[in-house]
Design a protein around this motif. Structure first.
Motif, PDB file in Angstrom:
ATOM      1  N   GLU A 352       0.719  -1.162  -0.044  1.00 53.91           N
ATOM      2  CA  GLU A 352      -0.137  -0.176   0.154  1.00 53.91           C
ATOM      3  C   GLU A 352       0.802   1.300  -0.100  1.00 53.91           C
ATOM      4  O   GLU A 352       0.581   2.271  -0.887  1.00 53.91           O
ATOM      5  CB  GLU A 352      -0.932  -0.088   1.127  1.00 53.91           C
ATOM      6  N   GLU A 353       1.988   1.262   0.940  1.00 49.41           N
ATOM      7  CA  GLU A 353       2.998   2.556   0.817  1.00 49.41           C
ATOM      8  C   GLU A 353       3.574   2.724  -0.585  1.00 49.41           C
ATOM      9  O   GLU A 353       3.727   3.909  -1.105  1.00 49.41           O
ATOM     10  CB  GLU A 353       3.936   2.106   1.868  1.00 49.41           C
ATOM     11  N   ARG A 354       3.589   1.596  -1.374  1.00 48.25           N
ATOM     12  CA  ARG A 354       4.360   1.960  -2.742  1.00 48.25           C
ATOM     13  C   ARG A 354       3.358   2.329  -3.745  1.00 48.25           C
ATOM     14  O   ARG A 354       3.904   2.624  -4.781  1.00 48.25           O
ATOM     15  CB  ARG A 354       5.059   0.550  -3.160  1.00 48.25           C
ATOM     16  N   ARG A 355       2.060   2.063  -3.276  1.00 45.51           N
ATOM     17  CA  ARG A 355       1.182   2.464  -4.412  1.00 45.51           C
ATOM     18  C   ARG A 355       0.103   3.401  -3.847  1.00 45.51           C
ATOM     19  O   ARG A 355      -0.982   3.259  -3.186  1.00 45.51           O
ATOM     20  CB  ARG A 355       0.603   1.190  -4.808  1.00 45.51           C
ATOM     21  N   PRO A 356       0.542   4.961  -3.780  1.00 38.16           N
ATOM     22  CA  PRO A 356      -0.512   5.968  -3.298  1.00 38.16           C
ATOM     23  C   PRO A 356      -1.957   5.683  -3.960  1.00 38.16           C
ATOM     24  O   PRO A 356      -2.861   6.225  -3.243  1.00 38.16           O
ATOM     25  CB  PRO A 356       0.462   7.086  -3.747  1.00 38.16           C
TER      26      PRO A 356
END
Length: 398
Positions: A352-356
């Motif tokens: 999730e952090e890698r894909r805003p």
């Protein structure tokens, strides 16, 4: 216990048998006596994916188990619950024979079990059988053939769908009320199954049906509700589980019309964003059967449905068209819950952090900061223009 040296197995089995003979075990009489449970594990695991001749190993385990059962008959007669794994047999009647010898057995769990050569698992039990629950999970069989099971209430079965073979067939099972079918299709498999074709022999008795899609394409073929009403006449709960996150739920409306007494619909989308296949785009034909699904009958009103709950981690707004359709047809609907599920694991949180953009799709309740208006906008999108007293709730658990 671990399925190991026969002498060790027999020693324990005879202790249990002696306890049963002396009256220290008073289970297995169906009147609230003690539960006598055996969980039998094997020394080797994950054999279903092994490349080094797993059949030979699993047939060996099956033969050892059969010897154990023959050597300790009194112990097995005392069992009320039995769980086994990695047992393969050459005799197709092995499972039915197992239950016949375990005269008090009420719950049987088979995992990674099967036959060599592969064949449907036939369950043919005598009238005095007490078996109420049967789990056949990830087994090396093309299907389960329920020939006779006079006391069976709950059946769980499935893993891989096989071309040309129904996932289950039903003969005499008059007490069957709960059915779970959890299947996965091979990538090149085209078959879609008509539920009416293999549920026709259990008329108006199912109360809870669970269909699990194991994170692959929808394997149920939409059909006219009239063909399913015989099987769905008493259905009270319908669960749809492990659905791929890109699937459109609108195909499922024909199931609601086929079940006039349905009270609860629960949908669970698989949320592990860390899995490589999670982001894989399935073919449109695998994710959207809404065009193939028959439209609701003109003026159809569902008077039984009271609760709808849908759980997914991301893209909750995807379900708005389906929920709006259900709200419009269910005239006595009381509540709809859309749950923004907690992420499956730490790897999912990292994804999730890698894909805003993915993170922004996690709908938040009003006042929760960024994206705080999403929840109210979603409710308005669902309810706008509909005359319904149903309460829409957006829950965020993580």
């Amino acid at each position: 216990m671990i399925l190991t040296k026969y002498e060790l197995l027999r020693r324990v089995g005879r202790l249990v048998g002696e306890a049963k003979r002396s009256g220290r075990i008073k289970g297995g009489n169906g009147t609230g006596g003690a539960i006598v449970e055996l969980e039998l594990l094997t020394e080797k695991t994950n054999l279903k994916d092994a490349e080094d001749e797993p059949a030979e190993v699993m047939l060996g385990y099956g033969a050892l188990f059969a010897r154990f059962q023959r050597g300790c008959p009194r112990a097995f007669r005392a069992l009320t619950r039995l769980s086994v794994e990695n047992l393969w047999f050459e005799d197709r009647a092995a499972v039915s024979d197992l239950v016949r010898r375990c005269v008090a057995l009420e719950h049987l769990s088979l995992r990674f079990c099967g036959f060599e050569p592969a064949a449907a698992m036939a369950i043919d039990l005598p009238p005095e059988s007490r078996l109420r629950t049967l789990l056949c999970v990830e087994c090396h069989v093309p299907g389960v053939d329920l020939v006779r099971a006079p006391s069976l209430v709950e059946l769980h079965c499935g893993w891989r769908l096989v071309d040309g073979a129904p996932p289950a067939s039903f003969g005499h099972a008059p007490e069957l009320r709960k059915l779970t079918l959890h299947y996965q299709q091979y990538e090149d498999q085209e078959d879609l199954w008509l539920l009416s074709e293999f549920l026709v022999n259990i008329p108006r008795q199912l109360e809870l049906l669970t269909l699990s899609f194991e994170f692959t394409k929808i394997w149920v073929q939409p059909e006219a509700p009239k063909y399913l009403r015989v099987a769905f006449g008493r259905l009270k709960e319908l669960h749809l589980e492990k659905i791929h996150p890109s699937c459109n739920l609108s195909w499922a409306t024909f199931l609601l019309e086929a079940a006039p007494l349905l009270e609860t619909l629960r949908v669970k989308v698989l949320n592990h964003a860390c899995k490589p296949d999670w982001h894989k785009k399935l073919a449109p034909s695998d994710t959207d059967h809404s065009e193939a699904a028959p439209p609701p009958s003109p003026g159809f009103a569902h008077r039984g449905l009271k609760e709808v709950a849908i759980r997914r981690a991301f893209h909750v707004a995807m379900d708005a068209p389906f929920v709006r359709t259900v709200v419009g047809m269910a005239v006595n609907l009381e509540r709809v819950t859309l749950s923004v599920e907690e992420l499956g694991c730490n790897a999912c949180a990292a994804a999730e952090e890698r894909r805003p953009k993915l993170a922004r799709s996690r709908c938040r309740p009003a006042g929760a900061g960024a994206g705080g208006d999403d929840a109210q906008a979603l409710v308005e999108r669902i309810m706008g223009g509909l005359a319904s007293s149903a309460r829409i709730t957006i829950l965020r658990s993580g």
